[in-house]
Design a protein around this motif. Structure first.
Motif, PDB file in Angstrom:
ATOM      1  N   GLY A 420      88.402 -10.826  32.184  1.00 27.09           N
ATOM      2  CA  GLY A 420      88.013  -9.577  32.813  1.00 27.09           C
ATOM      3  C   GLY A 420      87.016  -9.847  33.929  1.00 27.09           C
ATOM      4  N   LEU A 421      86.952  -8.941  34.905  1.00 31.10           N
ATOM      5  CA  LEU A 421      86.104  -9.194  36.070  1.00 31.10           C
ATOM      6  C   LEU A 421      84.637  -9.435  35.723  1.00 31.10           C
ATOM      7  CD1 LEU A 421      87.612  -6.913  38.834  1.00 31.10           C
ATOM      8  CD2 LEU A 421      87.013  -9.325  39.068  1.00 31.10           C
ATOM      9  N   PRO A 458      91.705 -12.026  37.461  1.00 34.67           N
ATOM     10  CA  PRO A 458      90.901 -10.936  36.884  1.00 34.67           C
ATOM     11  C   PRO A 458      91.200  -9.569  37.486  1.00 34.67           C
ATOM     12  CG  PRO A 458      89.545 -12.864  37.306  1.00 34.67           C
ATOM     13  CD  PRO A 458      90.879 -13.137  37.917  1.00 34.67           C
ATOM     14  N   LEU A 459      91.497  -9.540  38.792  1.00 32.16           N
ATOM     15  CA  LEU A 459      91.825  -8.257  39.414  1.00 32.16           C
ATOM     16  C   LEU A 459      93.114  -7.689  38.829  1.00 32.16           C
ATOM     17  CD1 LEU A 459      91.507  -6.032  41.494  1.00 32.16           C
ATOM     18  CD2 LEU A 459      92.603  -7.536  43.183  1.00 32.16           C
ATOM     19  N   LEU A 460      94.132  -8.532  38.708  1.00 32.79           N
ATOM     20  CA  LEU A 460      95.398  -8.067  38.152  1.00 32.79           C
ATOM     21  C   LEU A 460      95.219  -7.610  36.708  1.00 32.79           C
ATOM     22  CD1 LEU A 460      98.428  -7.693  38.561  1.00 32.79           C
ATOM     23  CD2 LEU A 460      98.742 -10.076  37.809  1.00 32.79           C
ATOM     24  N   ASP A 840      84.699  -6.178  43.891  1.00 32.28           N
ATOM     25  CA  ASP A 840      84.124  -7.160  42.962  1.00 32.28           C
ATOM     26  C   ASP A 840      84.887  -8.480  43.038  1.00 32.28           C
ATOM     27  OD1 ASP A 840      82.290  -5.292  42.123  1.00 32.28           O
ATOM     28  OD2 ASP A 840      83.398  -4.738  40.299  1.00 32.28           O
ATOM     29  N   THR A 841      86.193  -8.395  43.186  1.00 30.53           N
ATOM     30  CA  THR A 841      86.998  -9.616  43.282  1.00 30.53           C
ATOM     31  C   THR A 841      86.692 -10.363  44.568  1.00 30.53           C
ATOM     32  OG1 THR A 841      88.750  -8.491  42.047  1.00 30.53           O
ATOM     33  CG2 THR A 841      89.341 -10.519  43.189  1.00 30.53           C
ATOM     34  N   ALA A 842      86.523  -9.637  45.659  1.00 24.40           N
ATOM     35  CA  ALA A 842      86.170 -10.280  46.925  1.00 24.40           C
ATOM     36  C   ALA A 842      84.818 -10.980  46.819  1.00 24.40           C
ATOM     37  CB  ALA A 842      86.148  -9.248  48.047  1.00 24.40           C
ATOM     38  N   ASP A 843      83.880 -10.349  46.140  1.00 23.41           N
ATOM     39  CA  ASP A 843      82.577 -10.991  45.940  1.00 23.41           C
ATOM     40  C   ASP A 843      82.718 -12.235  45.082  1.00 23.41           C
ATOM     41  OD1 ASP A 843      79.555 -10.914  46.045  1.00 23.41           O
ATOM     42  OD2 ASP A 843      79.857 -10.733  43.871  1.00 23.41           O
ATOM     43  N   LEU A 844      83.597 -12.154  44.083  1.00 32.07           N
ATOM     44  CA  LEU A 844      83.857 -13.322  43.235  1.00 32.07           C
ATOM     45  C   LEU A 844      84.451 -14.458  44.059  1.00 32.07           C
ATOM     46  CD1 LEU A 844      83.914 -14.362  40.261  1.00 32.07           C
ATOM     47  CD2 LEU A 844      86.252 -13.470  40.128  1.00 32.07           C
ATOM     48  N   LEU A 845      85.369 -14.137  44.961  1.00 31.42           N
ATOM     49  CA  LEU A 845      85.980 -15.155  45.804  1.00 31.42           C
ATOM     50  C   LEU A 845      84.956 -15.807  46.720  1.00 31.42           C
ATOM     51  CD1 LEU A 845      88.441 -16.624  46.984  1.00 31.42           C
ATOM     52  CD2 LEU A 845      88.806 -14.635  48.471  1.00 31.42           C
TER      53      LEU A 845
END
Length: 865
Positions: A420-421, A458-460, A840-845
């Motif tokens: 999970g994110l 995690p996004l999916l 949030d996913t972009a920040d994770l990337l």
């Protein structure tokens, strides 16, 4: 003159016997004093201090010459009556007798003094101070050849009577023996007898050290060796680490006898070692008890005892103690592993103490314990300069930690790419902390592995498993919006099945059917507690409790509820949602008269159960309207017990009858919804962290949480997905402010929501959706089923397109791509939830890319000189 010691308290006649022979004129006084002593003696078992005071008054009425004999009579009577209080008073009575002799310069009868002192010593009533005085008296009074056996008999008798031998006993016996012409071999035998008689006493460290020197030159008799292994001090912890005792065992050849198999301590060698470890794990200190390392002597002894320990095959517990404290002694555990000594596997989640020593490689090489030790060393090591961040840097000479760190780095990467994110973000932060210069050097190619992690996973997972923005309670959502949004909700006041939301100028009551009622409030002043009860609102101003209360249909009739006669009103008028389990679960009533306050409550629709208020008492009591039953009981839902290795966690149990027509996402059967939560029983102390949660409809999940996390309370089955989420209180400092939802499949954190109103949020992050208390999640439903159905069918390409759009054009790009690639997601809050997860996913990337660059830079940088 010698008087035969009596065999029972009622036979004590020492005072009258001596007076009859030596002071016949004072016999009436002696008889009266002895009679009063016997009359008052039973009271000594209850109030020894008062008894001694009374005896002091009786002694003052006697001539000085009779007083020592009176006090010796009191001593004998107390000893023979027995009991804790009498044995506390007996040494004081003996001291009073000697004090009377000294105060009045009275002559001492040598025969009586010797026999009576031996009597007191044998029964554990001879104070250490009087012991020293008697030793001096023996030396001054008797010739050496008589003084030595008398002294030896006294020391041995006192030890057998439960009195710890003096620290200098070995020196005292040696001096007396030399004066009597006794040889060193006999001295060793005598000292061995004293120690053998000292079982159950706190043998001083100095005596162990002195005895080791004596026995090194003159071994003690073999018949004493078994007793040497039983010299455990009394109490639940020791005042030293036990090293001097072990040195004495070695010097006396007692260890050799066990190694050869000629001798076996009580309980076996394993039993002795277990008892030693439990007793010496903690030592007394000025602050209570403190953890201490095992003595170096034990590590020298362990290889010699290992063959017998392996043969007995009784696994050693390296974490428990005789106190209520626990902690894994990592150094001892590693030493046992190095010698193949059987050990018990400590409970998961318990930290290691003393992660040090020459045998650590054996601990890190263990398939179960090694990963736990590495995790603790890498996660909790505090390096102020952040130079060393993991077990590789901490233990550069222990090669076994390298594969452990590599394995954990791999697991963290897997989480970053598939959990999970929130869990993925935590995993990446942990990776950043884990990868210092030492780890980067040891983990060749780790940057390439990290660069291959795809955060689209995690996004999916978030899109397919459900977003919190997709769920809502229509009446609650409308009331929050009408009050001005989540930050404008100042109080949330349950009165099941109604929930009242309080804003600055009004309160709105809602239930599963919609809006129930509304009440205008004055804008000035503090926000009151407002509850909807029996068709009207109860309005209460606050300030450490209700100061003024009125009913909405009688606004001019304010009153202060009487806590003794109007407990129900007083309790409803207080804001308890942060503390009361009942408000947490959404169900709350009060019996009349009340027996529990701020306690948990359950109901099957007919009977109500109240939990114990005391935090250390676990249990529930039924209330049927006729009163609260004294016997503990539980609803039928909890019958049969939780199963082997589990116990009910009573404070977390819940059960409520749902309103007609409610289809709770928390599950229900026959109109009842609730959770029975059990906890593993093999978790000592506060380290319980494995739960089994079962819903009323049979849904079931296991949940493992870290110690700092909140407790589980229910299983949410996200509508339209079949995904089960374990609902828990918030984590870290956010408990009771947030609710967390973990995947029931892998315990990964999926999402978090706020439940506390704005004034009660001290720790929570901004931007989280605002939800009702978990007890009202029964009323949650999909806000827009059509939008949710589209998200359930999302694939990796669509998720990647959303991420690329955010990287190129921000939130607007995500919304455009959402309409292009996932048409049909038209619900506003759901769209906002998708945008938030993509951001949030972009920040994770970006953070993953930054970490890859740092690792590459650190690898390329030259080594510091």
């Amino acid at each position: 003159m010698t008087f035969a010691p009596p065999s029972s308290a009622d036979q004590v006649t020492l005072l009258t016997d001596w007076t009859r022979l030596n002071r016949p004129d004072d016999l009436p006084l002696a008889e009266e004093a002895l009679r009063r002593m016997h009359d008052e003696l039973p009271g000594a078992s209850l109030e020894a201090v008062r008894f001694l005071y009374s005896m002091g008054c009786r002694a003052e009425d006697l001539p000085p010459g009779l007083r020592p004999w009176f006090w010796d009579s009191v001593t004998q009577a107390l000893v023979l009556r027995g009991g804790a209080k009498c044995m506390w008073a007996a040494p004081r009575a003996h001291a009073s007798a000697r004090g009377a002799e000294a105060d009045h310069g009275l002559p001492v009868d040598p025969e009586h003094h010797a026999s009576h002192t031996l009597f007191a010593a044998r029964h554990g009533a001879l104070p250490a101070k009087e012991m020293r005085a008697f030793q001096e008296w023996l030396t001054d009074t008797l010739p050496p050849e008589q003084a030595y056996p008398a002294l030896l008999g006294l020391v041995t008798a006192r030890a057998a009577g439960g009195g710890a031998p003096a620290a200098g006993t070995h020196s005292l016996l040696a001096r007396s023996a030399e004066a009597a012409g006794v040889g060193e071999e006999e001295q060793s035998r005598a000292l061995a007898g004293v120690l053998a008689a000292s079982r159950g006493t706190a043998v001083p460290t100095a005596l162990f050290k002195g005895a080791a020197k004596v026995f090194a030159g003159n071994p003690p008799p073999e018949e004493c060796l078994a007793a040497f292994w039983e010299l455990f001090p009394p109490g639940r912890w020791a005042k030293n680490d036990g090293g001097p005792w072990l040195r004495m065992l070695d010097a006396s050849r007692a260890v050799d006898a066990v190694v050869r198999g000629d001798l076996t301590p009580g309980g076996g060698v394993s039993g002795w070692l277990q008892r030693f470890v439990r007793l010496h794990k903690f030592a007394g200190s000025g602050q209570g008890v403190a953890a201490q390392r095992m003595p170096t002597e034990l590590y020298g002894l362990l290889p010699r005892l290992a063959p017998r320990l392996r043969a007995e095959n009784r696994p050693l517990d390296t974490w428990s103690s005789e106190t209520n404290h626990v902690g894994i002694d990592a150094a001892l555990l590693a030493a046992c592993l190095a010698e193949d000594v059987p050990v018990k596997i400590p409970p998961r989640g318990m930290p290691f103490s003393f992660l040090e020593g020459p045998h650590l490689r054996h601990l890190f090489a263990h398939p179960v314990l090694g990963p736990r030790a590495e995790h603790q060393a890498s996660r909790y090591h505090h390096d102020p300069q952040r130079v060393v961040r993991n077990a590789i840097g901490l233990f550069p000479d222990v090669s076994e930690v390298v594969p452990l760190v590599r394995s954990r780095a791999g697991r963290l990467m897997a989480e970053t790419g598939g959990a999970g994110l929130p869990r993925a973000a935590d995993g990446l932060r942990t990776l950043d902390s884990l990868l210092d210069r030492a780890a980067i050097t040891a983990l060749e190619g780790v940057e390439e592995d990290l660069a291959a992690v795809d955060p689209v996973g995690p996004l999916l997972r978030a899109l397919r498993c459900g977003l919190p923005e997709e769920l809502g309670w229509p009446a609650f959502d409308a009331a929050v919006a009408e009050l001005g949004g989540p930050d404008a909700v100042l109080r949330v006041c349950p009165s099941w099945p109604v929930l009242t939301l309080v804003g600055r100028d009004r309160a709105i009551a809602v239930d599963h059917t919609g809006r129930v009622d509304e009440l205008s409030l004055p804008v000035e002043g503090e926000t009151p507690v407002v509850r909807y009860l029996d068709g009207r609102f109860l309005v209460a101003s606050q300030g450490g409790g209700p100061r003024s209360v009125h009913w909405s249909d009688r606004p001019g009739e304010a009153f202060v509820p009487d806590r003794d006669w109007d407990w129900a009103t007083a309790s409803w008028a207080e804001e308890s949602s942060t503390f009361s389990m009942s408000e947490w679960t959404g169900y709350r009533i009060l019996p009349d008269p009340p027996r529990r306050r701020n306690s948990g409550q359950m109901t099957d629709g007919t009977t109500v159960w109240f939990s114990e208020e005391h935090p250390n008492i676990r249990g529930w009591h039924a209330w049927t309207g006729d009163g609260l039953e004294e016997a503990r009981s539980l609803p039928d839902f909890f019958s049969g017990g939780p199963g082997e290795g589990l116990r009910w966690e009573h404070r977390l149990l819940s059960l409520v009858r749902l309103p007609e027509g409610v289809d709770s996402p928390l599950g229900h059967a026959d109109g009842l919804s609730g959770s029975r939560i059990a906890i593993a029983t093999d978790r000592p102390g506060h380290y319980s962290d494995d739960y089994v949660i079962e819903g009323a409809d049979g849904r079931r999940a296991r949940h493992h949480r870290l110690i700092v996390m909140g407790d589980p309370c229910a299983i949410l089955r996200f509508p339209g997905t079949g995904v089960d989420l374990v609902v828990t209180e918030g984590r870290d400092g956010t408990r009771r402010e947030e609710l967390c939802c973990y995947s029931a499949d892998d315990d990964t954190l999926q999402w978090e929501v706020l439940t506390a109103p704005a004034p009660l949020r001290e720790w929570s992050k901004g931007g989280l959706p605002f939800y009702p208390p978990v007890g009202f999640w029964h009323f949650l439903e999909l806000r827009d089923p059509a939008s949710s159905r589209v998200l359930r069918e999302a694939d990796a390409d669509q998720a990647r397109a959303l991420l690329d759009a955010h990287l190129a054009d921000g939130d607007e790009g995500v919304l455009r791509t959402l309409d292009e690639r996932l048409p049909g997601v038209g619900h506003g809050p759901t769209r906002e939830g998708v945008v938030r997860r993509v951001a949030d996913t972009a920040d994770l990337l970006r953070r993953r890319e930054a970490l890859v660059e740092r690792v590459r830079a650190d690898r390329a940088a030259p080594e510091s000189p």
